[in-house]
Design a protein around this motif. Structure first.
Motif, PDB file in Angstrom:
ATOM      1  N   ASP A  79       5.395   7.070   1.019  1.00  0.00           N
ATOM      2  CA  ASP A  79       5.712   6.071   2.034  1.00  0.00           C
ATOM      3  C   ASP A  79       4.823   4.849   1.826  1.00  0.00           C
ATOM      4  O   ASP A  79       3.711   4.948   1.277  1.00  0.00           O
ATOM      5  CB  ASP A  79       5.492   6.639   3.431  1.00  0.00           C
ATOM      6  N   TYR A  80       5.278   3.681   2.275  1.00  0.00           N
ATOM      7  CA  TYR A  80       4.589   2.463   1.862  1.00  0.00           C
ATOM      8  C   TYR A  80       4.574   1.385   2.949  1.00  0.00           C
ATOM      9  O   TYR A  80       5.471   1.295   3.781  1.00  0.00           O
ATOM     10  CB  TYR A  80       5.229   1.899   0.594  1.00  0.00           C
ATOM     11  N   PHE A  81       3.524   0.569   2.898  1.00  0.00           N
ATOM     12  CA  PHE A  81       3.392  -0.612   3.747  1.00  0.00           C
ATOM     13  C   PHE A  81       4.216  -1.751   3.156  1.00  0.00           C
ATOM     14  O   PHE A  81       4.271  -1.924   1.939  1.00  0.00           O
ATOM     15  CB  PHE A  81       1.935  -1.070   3.819  1.00  0.00           C
ATOM     16  N   VAL A  82       4.832  -2.543   4.013  1.00  0.00           N
ATOM     17  CA  VAL A  82       5.564  -3.726   3.581  1.00  0.00           C
ATOM     18  C   VAL A  82       5.560  -4.710   4.744  1.00  0.00           C
ATOM     19  O   VAL A  82       5.454  -4.310   5.909  1.00  0.00           O
ATOM     20  CB  VAL A  82       7.010  -3.352   3.160  1.00  0.00           C
ATOM     21  N   ILE A  83       5.638  -6.011   4.470  1.00  0.00           N
ATOM     22  CA  ILE A  83       5.750  -6.989   5.540  1.00  0.00           C
ATOM     23  C   ILE A  83       6.946  -6.644   6.413  1.00  0.00           C
ATOM     24  O   ILE A  83       8.016  -6.304   5.909  1.00  0.00           O
ATOM     25  CB  ILE A  83       5.884  -8.415   4.959  1.00  0.00           C
ATOM     26  N   GLU A  84       6.790  -6.733   7.710  1.00  0.00           N
ATOM     27  CA  GLU A  84       7.810  -6.255   8.634  1.00  0.00           C
ATOM     28  C   GLU A  84       9.198  -6.824   8.326  1.00  0.00           C
ATOM     29  O   GLU A  84       9.357  -7.997   7.987  1.00  0.00           O
ATOM     30  CB  GLU A  84       7.421  -6.614  10.079  1.00  0.00           C
ATOM     31  N   ASP A  85      10.195  -5.950   8.430  1.00  0.00           N
ATOM     32  CA  ASP A  85      11.605  -6.311   8.328  1.00  0.00           C
ATOM     33  C   ASP A  85      11.968  -6.978   6.995  1.00  0.00           C
ATOM     34  O   ASP A  85      12.837  -7.846   6.949  1.00  0.00           O
ATOM     35  CB  ASP A  85      12.015  -7.230   9.481  1.00  0.00           C
ATOM     36  N   GLY A 140       0.853  -1.178   0.000  1.00  0.00           N
ATOM     37  CA  GLY A 140       0.000   0.000   0.000  1.00  0.00           C
ATOM     38  C   GLY A 140       0.885   1.222   0.000  1.00  0.00           C
ATOM     39  O   GLY A 140       1.893   1.266   0.711  1.00  0.00           O
ATOM     40  N   VAL A 141       0.545   2.233  -0.805  1.00  0.00           N
ATOM     41  CA  VAL A 141       1.362   3.437  -0.936  1.00  0.00           C
ATOM     42  C   VAL A 141       0.539   4.646  -0.511  1.00  0.00           C
ATOM     43  O   VAL A 141      -0.596   4.832  -0.981  1.00  0.00           O
ATOM     44  CB  VAL A 141       1.857   3.625  -2.385  1.00  0.00           C
TER      45      VAL A 141
END
Length: 424
Positions: free
Chosen positions: A206-212, A140-141
């Protein structure tokens, strides 16, 4: 916390309805289904080396009678190198659940099939999200700063409830605007994601990404390249690394660039001429014959408007126009194929595709490189003498899955990207 009887009690009932998870990609893993038709095993420690001719041998020229022969020109080649990205998956199950289910062979099969189906859909969701992105695995952006939940994103969210994510700063792909927050709700119509904690100091992009899984200082990007990083005229972000280890910014490497039609960040209407430019650009730059277009549903609607503008009504014999208003039925199981074509090329809908963007590609130049197992499988099916259920230090068993993959192209210029397309 392990999967227990109470977690899946509904799956063990005697009657069953349709298995559905809200906002689940399952059958809508369009890009995976389409590009995954061609998979090639990659040996040599997960390395794939591709020699590429960048200059042909020889010279051909006219001469005068008895004239001197031309000086031969030598061929020139370079090498693209790819490494497969490892992926793992996991689900667990309590001893009590297994014992409860073992009283009935059917119930046991139902419980395990329920868990297997769930992780298969999760795998399809996440692989597909990688294949349509730019190597960062964005889910998600943010279109603008948004520091309170629910958080707005600019396209259909690729996350699901329960996933744990970071929100990364696009400025450095390292600063976490939110660290390991849990997704608590997803609204696909409002394009919002609710999280267990609020981000801070966010900015557009800025964007969502699976953690780490995407930060410069820790892991780099633990994702595959996607269509947006392959079909591009610039190098992927530093966190991703140059595609095929070839620097597109180096003079002489223009052949590794695709045509990108942008409008400096200002959205403009979709037009026939814009699509023709894209079609011709891929042919002129990479000798690509585009065999599919891909966009999200909003841009499909804009293309529909172009077609509607070409219709008319004969007042002397009023009747339906082309079978009626709207569009023909779209089958989401048919690799995203829609009723639409442009210049005879199928238009594919990828509901989760990037906002304001269209790609066209010659699929003969793209394939998915894989390891020993062509598709993700439990490790008991990948390696010898490994049990399906792996014992843990708790009263649970774990089932681990494994796969290696990468989107590989021998000619990124055989595709084209159109940016800044208005969706409304």
């Amino acid at each position: 916390m392990a999967t227990t009887t109470s977690n899946i009690i509904e799956a063990l009932r005697y009657t069953y309805g349709v298995d559905r998870v809200l906002y689940l990609m399952n059958n809508e893993s369009v890009t995976w289904n389409r590009l995954g038709k061609v998979k090639k095993p990659i040996g040599g420690r997960g390395q794939f080396l591709m020699p590429i001719t960048v200059q042909n041998a020889g010279v051909w020229k006219g001469i005068v009678e008895g004239g001197s022969l031309p000086t031969a020109l030598q061929p020139d080649t370079t090498e693209a190198s790819f490494s497969l990205q490892e992926f793992t998956g996991m689900y667990d199950v309590s001893w009590k659940l297994i014992q409860d289910a073992r009283t009935s062979k059917f119930a046991f099969q139902q419980a395990i099939q329920y868990l297997d189906d769930g992780i298969k859909r999760r795998i399809a969701q996440m692989i597909n999200a990688d294949l349509i992105d730019n190597g960062k695995g964005r889910l998600g952006v943010l279109p603008a700063a948004d520091n309170s939940s629910p958080i707005s994103v600019n396209a259909l969210p690729r996350v699901q409830v329960g996933q744990v994510c970071d929100i990364m700063a696009v400025s450095d792909d390292d600063t976490k605007r939110a660290d390991s927050v849990t997704i608590t709700a997803v609204d696909p119509i409002a394009r919002t994601i609710s999280t267990s904690g609020n981000p801070s100091s966010t900015a557009a992009g800025d964007y969502f990404v699976i953690e780490d899984t995407c930060d410069v200082s820790i892991n780099n990007a633990l994702h595959m390249n996607g269509l947006l990083s392959v079909i591009s005229d610039s190098n992927p972000a530093t966190v991703v690394g140059n595609y095929g280890n070839i620097n597109r910014s180096t003079a002489g490497n223009e052949w590794w660039k695709a045509v990108v039609l942008s409008n400096s960040g200002t959205n403009r209407a979709l037009t026939e001429d814009l699509l023709l430019q894209a079609l011709d650009g891929a042919r002129e730059k990479g000798q690509g014959m585009i065999d599919f277009w891909m966009s999200n549903l909003a841009i499909i609607r804009r293309y529909h408007e172009i077609l509607r503008a070409d219709t008319y009504v004969a007042l002397s014999s009023p009747s339906e126009i082309g079978g009626g208003i709207g569009r023909k039925k779209m089958d989401r199981n048919d690799n995203g194929k829609t009723p639409y074509q442009f210049s005879g090329v199928d238009w594919v809908v990828e509901p989760y595709f990037a906002a304001n963007t269209i790609v066209g590609a010659d699929s003969s130049h793209f394939f998915i490189g894989v390891g020993d197992n062509e598709v993700p499988r439990p490790i008991s099916e990948v390696f010898d003498n490994i049990p399906f259920f792996r014992q843990t230090t708790s009263a649970t068993f774990e089932v681990a899955w494994y796969w290696q993959g990468e989107l590989i192209s021998d000619n990124p210029a055989a595709g084209v990207q159109i940016q800044d397309v208005a969706e409304s």
